[in-house]
Design an enzyme around this catalytic site. Structure first.
Site, PDB file in Angstrom:
ATOM      1  N   CYS A  25       0.846  -1.192   0.000  1.00 23.24           N
ATOM      2  CA  CYS A  25       0.000   0.000   0.000  1.00 23.24           C
ATOM      3  C   CYS A  25       0.878   1.238   0.000  1.00 23.24           C
ATOM      4  O   CYS A  25       2.109   1.148   0.091  1.00 23.24           O
ATOM      5  CB  CYS A  25      -0.958   0.014   1.194  1.00 23.24           C
ATOM      6  N   CYS A  28       3.438   1.730   2.789  1.00 23.15           N
ATOM      7  CA  CYS A  28       4.718   1.029   2.641  1.00 23.15           C
ATOM      8  C   CYS A  28       5.704   1.905   1.864  1.00 23.15           C
ATOM      9  O   CYS A  28       6.874   2.039   2.243  1.00 23.15           O
ATOM     10  CB  CYS A  28       4.521  -0.290   1.901  1.00 23.15           C
ATOM     11  N   ASP A 461       8.410  29.132 -32.762  1.00 19.49           N
ATOM     12  CA  ASP A 461       9.548  29.463 -33.609  1.00 19.49           C
ATOM     13  C   ASP A 461       9.177  29.115 -35.050  1.00 19.49           C
ATOM     14  O   ASP A 461       8.549  28.082 -35.303  1.00 19.49           O
ATOM     15  CB  ASP A 461      10.771  28.661 -33.168  1.00 19.49           C
TER      16      ASP A 461
END
Length: 764
Positions: A25, A28, A461
């Site tokens: 989970c 952890c 550009d």
């Protein structure tokens, strides 16, 4: 005043990526991250969804010490396996291992889920349907429930025990305590109470309003919770694997074997083909690519012509024609003729490897919103345990009885779910960045997503971004009495000896044979001259002919004026003392640029065209793509591009910049969001936030849309994850949820978050 030698040397650091095991989970992941970051000089980021830790560490530590720290926290860690050296024994085996898509952990989890479900079903039915209950049915339920509670729930128990030994509590602690408590209470009722009495019924209710005698058993809750959570974890892991499928597919694109050309005096042409592992290739190796085969690595075509399908790398469905001296990219597919390719990049330097690294970096990173969720997950489990204890005490204190208090406390333990919080961001990133890679869009990191939401101006550009960046012959105007074909072929003849971009455009636009030129001379800054079929021919600016005393007919002068009015280059061609025609050359607009500008505007972005060209030429390009003259910035020197971006930012705008050249790198870095065309330079790509692998401006709005969609998915995931816990825990504490229903809801929350993220795979 200190000298450079007085300054302290910069600390030497290194970076490693650890593969983690044992996480169940988000708590952890948070625990591992805290443990690693407690080491001096260590900066670690743990990703629960990818099960990896990206760690920067000082020279005083070793990767092995990092692995040891993770193991001391109760989890597993492994160092990355280095790729085989070119030509090393067994490298072909390593190359072939990437296609295995079977996850043994998912397989084992599926088996545990199926057995638990088969054993749990009769237990739940017996508890819920009184007509099915027979004498001593409780003992039959115990026989079926025991394997589920012990073996089926073993992953939760084992993880809880490991964490307990290290003084920590995670989601598994809540599940293990809840299941064990329900089972232990049932054993007490069976052996010491009246639950084992023949004929005793056990009505099923959705609330905690059950009798308070020791005859109540909770076997159905224990097995249902276990089965629901195993199911939730199985579908979560399978969905997480699907989320990472795009990156695994990208990594597996490369060819495993290649037909290497090796010297052989006895073979025709002095060389023969030898089938070898692709890892044997080095820069300079020459190899053969037949129709239908994958190009083994980045290279340059030495001989042969064909079409190459790069759709898996760029998202572009139309194959690209290649010929000698053209570059080809590894992992693309040859769909035409036989090619001989010389390797220019191998291993980690190839475009495929660089793309994979960018995607992995993005998936490992964390957005700011995820760090908030991590902080909550870090304190979530202790808070839930405290709430469960308080709930138990409250119901006992109100005189509701041990059964009611016990049921409410277990429901609180089971309903709480930090997993959804931990999965909300990384799973969306996994799918979003993976889908982007399939479409030729590389997102560099999660923080980029927030930038795409804010930008309101996009600076484009011109050269190489809006236009092709290559000059092309657009028109040929001949003087009265002169054939257009004659103007074209004589101009091409004298220009063929020049390397100027305009000259190459004229030659490329020639039709038929180009006659040879004699006495060629370059007139710097003005044009060229030479003898074609015994006649002196001049080609270049009008002043080149005027200075020679040649006349310019009115039609030729008018054609020059018309071309220059449109911002195009006019090449005057003359022979026999007069101008005979005009060739109109210009940098052409990409076919999709106008549509791309319109789509960017539809996303709420104001397009601004930026160019170093003179204003007259820039106005023509801007008009062609639908950009107003007021949003045009022309006559800009390369070093001034970054100042344009800064000026827009100073006006209060959030600026995106799209470019492809070295001179765009500073502006890309300065912009709030930098988008580099993948056909551009490495410097520009490195300075950007998003890389558009395909050299098509139409990908830019798609990139912004994908990034925004991914961010929106993350926010929806986090909303539901927070809302679920905010609503569910009070309901459980209030006694309005049966533990079995709580287990189903908890499992569903994680699956819902991951499934919502998987919707990004359908992005178009």
């Amino acid at each position: 005043m200190s000298t450079p030698t007085d300054a302290a040397p910069a600390p030497v650091t290194a970076e490693v990526e650890l593969a983690l095991t044992g996480m169940t989970c988000a708590s952890c992941a948070n625990r591992i991250e805290r443990k690693l970051n407690k080491l001096d000089g260590v900066v670690a980021t743990v990703n629960y969804a990818t099960e990896k830790a990206r760690v920067t560490y000082p020279a005083t530590l070793t990767p092995a010490s990092l692995v040891e720290t993770v193991e001391q926290a109760g989890y597993g860690a492994a160092l990355p396996v280095p790729p085989p050296e070119p030509g090393a024994e067994g490298s072909d085996d390593a190359a072939g291992s990437g296609g295995d898509d079977v996850d043994p952990e998912v397989t084992a989890l599926r088996q545990r889920l199926l057995v638990s479900a088969l054993l749990s079903l009769p237990v739940v039915v017996l508890a819920m349907v009184p007509p099915f209950q027979f004498d001593y049915w409780q003992w039959a339920s115990l026989t079926l429930a025991a394997p589920v509670v012990v073996w089926g729930a073993w992953p939760f128990h084992r993880a809880a025990l490991v964490n307990a030994r290290h003084g920590a509590a995670t989601m598994d602690t809540l599940v293990s305590v809840g299941v064990t408590a329900a089972f232990a209470w049932s054993l007490y009722a069976l052996f010491l109470g009246t639950a084992g009495t023949p004929g005793m019924t056990h009505p099923f209710e959705l609330t905690i309003e059950r009798s308070d005698g020791a005859g109540n058993i909770y076997l159905e809750a224990a097995v249902a919770i276990t089965t629901f959570l195993l199911g939730g974890r199985y579908f979560e892991k399978r969905a997480k694997r699907q989320a990472g499928a795009a990156l695994r597919a990208l990594l597996d694109l490369g060819a495993k074997q290649v037909a290497l050309l090796v010297p052989d005096p006895a073979a025709p042409g002095g060389e023969r083909e030898e089938l070898v592992p692709a890892e044997r290739l080095v820069v300079g190796s020459r190899f053969v690519v037949r129709p239908g085969e994958t190009v083994a690595t980045d290279g340059v075509v030495e001989s042969g012509t064909s079409a190459v399908d790069a759709s898996m790398l760029t998202g572009e469905s139309v194959p690209v024609e290649v010929a000698p001296d053209d570059a080809v990219v590894g992992a693309t597919t040859n769909v035409g003729g036989r090619l001989v390719v010389r390797a220019t990049r191998v291993g980690a330097d190839t475009q495929l490897a660089r793309m994979a690294r960018l995607v992995e970096d993005a998936q490992t990173g964390k957005a700011e919103v995820q760090r908030l969720a991590d902080r909550i997950s870090g304190v979530f489990v202790p808070v839930v345990i405290a709430i469960a204890v308080a709930t138990l005490g409250f119901w006992l204190g109100t005189g509701s009885g041990a059964g009611a208090a016990f049921t409410a406390a277990v429901a609180v333990l089971i309903i709480a779910c930090p997993c959804a919080l931990g999965l909300a961001t990384p799973t969306a990133l996994l799918v979003g960045t993976g889908r982007g890679a399939q479409l030729g869009i590389l997102i560099k990191g999660p923080e980029v997503l927030e930038s795409t939401r804010r930008v309101d101006v996009v600076v484009l550009d011109k050269t190489g971004t809006v236009t092709t960046g290559a000059m092309a012959l657009l028109d040929v105007v001949a003087a009265p009495g002169v054939a257009v074909s004659d103007v074209r072929r004589r101009a091409a003849a004298v220009e063929a000896a020049s390397e100027h971009p305009v000259a190459r455009a004229v030659v490329a636009g020639a039709e038929g044979d180009v006659p040879p030129v004699a006495a060629f001379a370059n007139v710097p800054g003005r044009g060229v001259r030479g003898e074609v079929e015994g006649t002196l021919v001049l080609a270049g600016r009008p002043s080149l002919l005027v200075d020679e005393g040649w006349r310019l007919p009115a039609e030729v002068a008018a054609a020059v004026e018309a071309a220059q009015a449109q911002g195009r280059t006019a090449v005057v061609v003359g022979w026999e003392g007069a101008g005979r025609g005009v060739l109109v050359v210009a940098d052409t607009v990409k076919p999709s640029s106008a549509e791309a500008v319109e789509r960017l505007r539809g996303l709420g972005l104001r397009p601004v065209l930026l160019t170093g060209d003179h204003r007259r030429a820039a106005v023509a390009i801007a008009a062609e793509v639908g950009i107003a003259e007021a949003d045009l910035v022309a006559d800009v020197l390369p070093e001034e591009k970054v100042e344009v971006v800064r000026r827009l930012q100073a006006e209060g705008h959030s600026v995106a910049m799209v470019g492809d050249g070295v001179n765009d790198a500073a502006a890309l870095a300065q912009a709030d969001l930098g988008l580099a065309m993948g056909t551009g330079t490495d410097v520009a790509i490195e300075a950007s936030d998003l890389t558009l692998v395909r050299g098509d401006l139409l990908v830019a709005p798609d990139a912004v849309r994908l990034a925004r969609r991914t961010l929106r998915t993350i926010k929806v995931n986090l909303f539901w994850a927070f809302a679920y816990n905010v609503a569910a825990i009070p309901l459980a504490a209030a006694g309005l949820l049966n533990p079995m229903i709580a287990g189903a809801a908890m499992a569903a929350s994680s699956v819902l978050v991951v499934s919502n993220s998987l919707r990004l795979r359908r992005f178009r």
